[in-house]
Write a protein that holds these residues in place. Structure first.
Motif, PDB file in Angstrom:
ATOM      1  N   MET A   7       0.689  -1.036   0.072  1.00 25.68           N
ATOM      2  CA  MET A   7      -0.183   0.160  -0.082  1.00 25.68           C
ATOM      3  C   MET A   7       1.455   1.386   0.016  1.00 25.68           C
ATOM      4  SD  MET A   7      -3.026  -0.840   2.482  1.00 25.68           S
ATOM      5  CE  MET A   7      -3.521   0.335   2.848  1.00 25.68           C
ATOM      6  N   HIS A   8       2.297   0.893   0.333  1.00 26.01           N
ATOM      7  CA  HIS A   8       2.942   2.479   0.037  1.00 26.01           C
ATOM      8  C   HIS A   8       3.042   2.592   1.008  1.00 26.01           C
ATOM      9  CE1 HIS A   8       5.435   2.161  -2.992  1.00 26.01           C
ATOM     10  NE2 HIS A   8       4.102   1.692  -4.136  1.00 26.01           N
ATOM     11  N   CYS A   9       2.888   2.769   2.554  1.00 22.94           N
ATOM     12  CA  CYS A   9       2.596   3.648   3.336  1.00 22.94           C
ATOM     13  C   CYS A   9       2.707   2.688   4.665  1.00 22.94           C
ATOM     14  CB  CYS A   9       0.885   3.413   4.002  1.00 22.94           C
ATOM     15  SG  CYS A   9       0.378   1.987   4.361  1.00 22.94           S
ATOM     16  N   SER A  10       3.531   3.435   5.880  1.00 18.97           N
ATOM     17  CA  SER A  10       4.289   2.837   6.833  1.00 18.97           C
ATOM     18  C   SER A  10       2.933   1.411   7.687  1.00 18.97           C
ATOM     19  CB  SER A  10       4.015   4.213   8.160  1.00 18.97           C
ATOM     20  OG  SER A  10       2.522   4.721   8.512  1.00 18.97           O
ATOM     21  N   THR A  11       3.695   1.273   8.692  1.00 18.26           N
ATOM     22  CA  THR A  11       2.934  -0.377   9.583  1.00 18.26           C
ATOM     23  C   THR A  11       1.847   0.672  10.011  1.00 18.26           C
ATOM     24  OG1 THR A  11       4.771  -0.036  10.877  1.00 18.26           O
ATOM     25  CG2 THR A  11       5.068  -1.866   9.333  1.00 18.26           C
ATOM     26  N   GLY A  12       2.008   1.528  10.648  1.00 18.17           N
ATOM     27  CA  GLY A  12       0.944   2.134  11.625  1.00 18.17           C
ATOM     28  C   GLY A  12       0.381   2.972  11.339  1.00 18.17           C
ATOM     29  N   ASN A  13      -0.283   3.055   9.728  1.00 12.06           N
ATOM     30  CA  ASN A  13      -1.000   3.240   9.461  1.00 12.06           C
ATOM     31  C   ASN A  13      -1.592   1.884   8.864  1.00 12.06           C
ATOM     32  OD1 ASN A  13      -2.413   3.874   6.557  1.00 12.06           O
ATOM     33  ND2 ASN A  13      -2.236   6.188   6.646  1.00 12.06           N
ATOM     34  N   VAL A  14      -1.085   1.128   8.499  1.00 11.65           N
ATOM     35  CA  VAL A  14      -1.921  -0.425   8.085  1.00 11.65           C
ATOM     36  C   VAL A  14      -2.480  -0.613   9.302  1.00 11.65           C
ATOM     37  CG1 VAL A  14      -1.136  -3.081   7.936  1.00 11.65           C
ATOM     38  CG2 VAL A  14      -0.144  -1.485   6.691  1.00 11.65           C
ATOM     39  N   LYS A  15      -1.821  -0.532  10.674  1.00  7.64           N
ATOM     40  CA  LYS A  15      -1.968  -0.945  11.603  1.00  7.64           C
ATOM     41  C   LYS A  15      -3.940   0.061  12.240  1.00  7.64           C
ATOM     42  CE  LYS A  15       1.321  -2.593  14.050  1.00  7.64           C
ATOM     43  NZ  LYS A  15       2.514  -2.032  14.804  1.00  7.64           N
ATOM     44  N   SER A  16      -3.996   1.622  11.377  1.00  6.36           N
ATOM     45  CA  SER A  16      -4.885   1.892  12.179  1.00  6.36           C
ATOM     46  C   SER A  16      -5.593   1.498  11.556  1.00  6.36           C
ATOM     47  CB  SER A  16      -4.868   3.378  12.051  1.00  6.36           C
ATOM     48  OG  SER A  16      -4.360   3.655  10.769  1.00  6.36           O
ATOM     49  N   GLN A  17      -5.493   1.415   9.754  1.00  8.12           N
ATOM     50  CA  GLN A  17      -6.552   1.002   9.167  1.00  8.12           C
ATOM     51  C   GLN A  17      -7.117  -0.090   9.253  1.00  8.12           C
ATOM     52  OE1 GLN A  17      -8.144   3.531   6.320  1.00  8.12           O
ATOM     53  NE2 GLN A  17      -6.398   5.256   6.785  1.00  8.12           N
ATOM     54  N   THR A  18      -6.953  -0.811   9.192  1.00 11.14           N
ATOM     55  CA  THR A  18      -7.194  -2.008   9.288  1.00 11.14           C
ATOM     56  C   THR A  18      -8.173  -2.509  10.698  1.00 11.14           C
ATOM     57  OG1 THR A  18      -5.097  -3.543   8.794  1.00 11.14           O
ATOM     58  CG2 THR A  18      -7.455  -4.899  10.237  1.00 11.14           C
ATOM     59  N   ALA A  19      -7.610  -1.505  11.966  1.00  7.10           N
ATOM     60  CA  ALA A  19      -8.270  -1.573  12.734  1.00  7.10           C
ATOM     61  C   ALA A  19      -9.739  -0.583  12.817  1.00  7.10           C
ATOM     62  CB  ALA A  19      -7.541  -0.963  14.424  1.00  7.10           C
ATOM     63  N   ARG A  20      -9.891  -0.196  11.701  1.00  8.22           N
ATOM     64  CA  ARG A  20     -10.630   1.163  11.266  1.00  8.22           C
ATOM     65  C   ARG A  20     -11.759   0.704  10.722  1.00  8.22           C
ATOM     66  NH1 ARG A  20      -7.404   6.213  10.299  1.00  8.22           N
ATOM     67  NH2 ARG A  20      -6.902   6.802  12.982  1.00  8.22           N
ATOM     68  N   GLY A  21     -10.698  -1.042   9.808  1.00 12.11           N
ATOM     69  CA  GLY A  21     -12.410  -1.340   8.654  1.00 12.11           C
ATOM     70  C   GLY A  21     -12.442  -2.779   9.959  1.00 12.11           C
ATOM     71  N   LEU A  22     -11.869  -2.944  10.624  1.00 11.81           N
ATOM     72  CA  LEU A  22     -12.490  -4.288  11.747  1.00 11.81           C
ATOM     73  C   LEU A  22     -13.835  -3.291  12.384  1.00 11.81           C
ATOM     74  CD1 LEU A  22      -9.619  -6.770  12.377  1.00 11.81           C
ATOM     75  CD2 LEU A  22     -11.220  -6.718  10.629  1.00 11.81           C
ATOM     76  N   ALA A  23     -13.503  -2.155  13.059  1.00 10.74           N
ATOM     77  CA  ALA A  23     -14.475  -1.600  13.609  1.00 10.74           C
ATOM     78  C   ALA A  23     -15.706  -1.191  12.748  1.00 10.74           C
ATOM     79  CB  ALA A  23     -14.344  -0.723  14.269  1.00 10.74           C
ATOM     80  N   ALA A  24     -15.207  -1.489  11.779  1.00  9.07           N
ATOM     81  CA  ALA A  24     -16.928  -0.655  11.092  1.00  9.07           C
ATOM     82  C   ALA A  24     -17.643  -1.938  10.545  1.00  9.07           C
ATOM     83  CB  ALA A  24     -15.906  -0.313   9.790  1.00  9.07           C
ATOM     84  N   LEU A  25     -16.887  -2.662  10.166  1.00 10.38           N
ATOM     85  CA  LEU A  25     -17.141  -4.202  10.529  1.00 10.38           C
ATOM     86  C   LEU A  25     -17.799  -5.003  11.395  1.00 10.38           C
ATOM     87  CD1 LEU A  25     -14.252  -6.037   7.866  1.00 10.38           C
ATOM     88  CD2 LEU A  25     -17.232  -5.226   7.061  1.00 10.38           C
ATOM     89  N   ARG A  26     -17.655  -4.546  12.251  1.00 13.96           N
ATOM     90  CA  ARG A  26     -18.260  -5.189  14.107  1.00 13.96           C
ATOM     91  C   ARG A  26     -19.640  -4.349  13.928  1.00 13.96           C
ATOM     92  NH1 ARG A  26     -12.642  -4.767  15.624  1.00 13.96           N
ATOM     93  NH2 ARG A  26     -12.418  -7.380  15.914  1.00 13.96           N
ATOM     94  N   ARG A  27     -19.776  -3.271  13.999  1.00  8.86           N
ATOM     95  CA  ARG A  27     -20.605  -2.493  13.950  1.00  8.86           C
ATOM     96  C   ARG A  27     -21.858  -2.825  12.930  1.00  8.86           C
ATOM     97  NH1 ARG A  27     -16.568   1.618  14.364  1.00  8.86           N
ATOM     98  NH2 ARG A  27     -16.675   2.076  12.450  1.00  8.86           N
ATOM     99  N   ALA A  28     -20.958  -3.526  12.046  1.00  5.82           N
ATOM    100  CA  ALA A  28     -22.197  -3.896  10.949  1.00  5.82           C
ATOM    101  C   ALA A  28     -23.013  -4.930  10.971  1.00  5.82           C
ATOM    102  CB  ALA A  28     -21.434  -4.002   9.343  1.00  5.82           C
ATOM    103  N   PHE A  29     -22.832  -5.643  11.967  1.00  2.21           N
ATOM    104  CA  PHE A  29     -22.852  -6.937  12.307  1.00  2.21           C
ATOM    105  C   PHE A  29     -23.812  -6.990  13.791  1.00  2.21           C
ATOM    106  CE2 PHE A  29     -20.109  -8.299   8.702  1.00  2.21           C
ATOM    107  CZ  PHE A  29     -20.984  -8.970   8.019  1.00  2.21           C
ATOM    108  N   GLU A  30     -23.479  -6.069  14.389  1.00  2.00           N
ATOM    109  CA  GLU A  30     -23.976  -5.730  15.674  1.00  2.00           C
ATOM    110  C   GLU A  30     -25.071  -5.515  15.820  1.00  2.00           C
ATOM    111  OE1 GLU A  30     -22.143  -2.390  17.466  1.00  2.00           O
ATOM    112  OE2 GLU A  30     -20.787  -3.449  18.075  1.00  2.00           O
ATOM    113  N   PRO A  31     -26.130  -6.893  16.704  1.00  2.00           N
ATOM    114  CA  PRO A  31     -27.896  -6.484  16.942  1.00  2.00           C
ATOM    115  C   PRO A  31     -28.344  -4.994  16.741  1.00  2.00           C
ATOM    116  CG  PRO A  31     -26.878  -7.997  18.096  1.00  2.00           C
ATOM    117  CD  PRO A  31     -25.819  -7.202  17.095  1.00  2.00           C
ATOM    118  N   ALA A  32     -28.965  -4.629  16.416  1.00  4.09           N
ATOM    119  CA  ALA A  32     -29.661  -3.293  17.173  1.00  4.09           C
ATOM    120  C   ALA A  32     -30.230  -3.182  18.246  1.00  4.09           C
ATOM    121  CB  ALA A  32     -30.738  -3.112  15.886  1.00  4.09           C
ATOM    122  N   GLY A  33     -30.144  -1.693  18.497  1.00  8.08           N
ATOM    123  CA  GLY A  33     -29.934  -1.693  19.901  1.00  8.08           C
ATOM    124  C   GLY A  33     -29.142  -2.297  20.485  1.00  8.08           C
TER     125      GLY A  33
END
Length: 171
Positions: free
Chosen positions: A139-165
């Motif tokens: 991706m031509h970026c730092s390892t820290g950037n990969v870690k943060s992008q991955t963490a944010r992406g996984l958090a968004a995926l988790r939110r998408a699959f959480e039950p409502a409420g």
């Protein structure tokens, strides 16, 4: 190396790895037609640089890097915003009823909702099974950037699959 031998070597590689490259491209862009375009562009670049590509230790890694860079480059140009392709029709009514199919569609939709760099980081880390360092190189970026992008992406995926409420104090 003779041009015909080089062409045969390239053709053999692309023929063998084309389905894998198409799956990676689909996971990145969530559209089979666009995935084909990405792969075609990446394979053209690979052919132009075949002499250099043939000398690398990990040809799959080289091809994947070219593919991801084509995807990210295209995201910056805005082409994908100007061209809209209708989604593919369902394969069959019978397969649409299976739970696995539904789960796959939900995952694809959640993955498609991620910003391009987060999607690329998640696909490279978990579908392509690359390390943080390898993903950073692709991706031509730092390892820290990969870690943060991955963490944010996984958090968004988790939110998408959480039950409502769940966050509203409901049980």
């Amino acid at each position: 190396m003779r041009a015909s031998a080089r062409d045969e070597e390239y053709t053999a590689y692309v023929t063998a790895r084309l389905p894998w490259l198409q799956r990676v491209a689909y996971l990145l862009c969530q559209d089979w037609h666009r995935a084909d375009d990405l792969v075609q562009t990446a394979m053209t670049r690979l052919y132009v640089n075949w002499r250099r590509a043939g000398a690398v230790e990990n040809l799959d890694g080289y091809a994947r890097t070219v593919l991801v860079r084509v995807f990210l480059s295209e995201q910056r140009t805005g082409w994908w915003k100007r061209v809209a392709v209708a989604p593919d029709p369902p394969e069959s009514a019978e397969s649409a009823l299976t739970a696995d199919h539904d789960a796959r569609l939900d995952l694809r939709a959640a993955l498609a909702a991620l910003p391009p760099r987060q999607r690329a980081a998640v696909v490279l880390r978990f579908y392509c099974d690359l390390s943080v360092e390898q993903t950073a190189d692709v991706m031509h970026c730092s390892t820290g950037n990969v870690k943060s992008q991955t963490a944010r992406g996984l958090a968004a995926l988790r939110r998408a699959f959480e039950p409502a409420g769940v966050w509203e104090g409901e049980s």
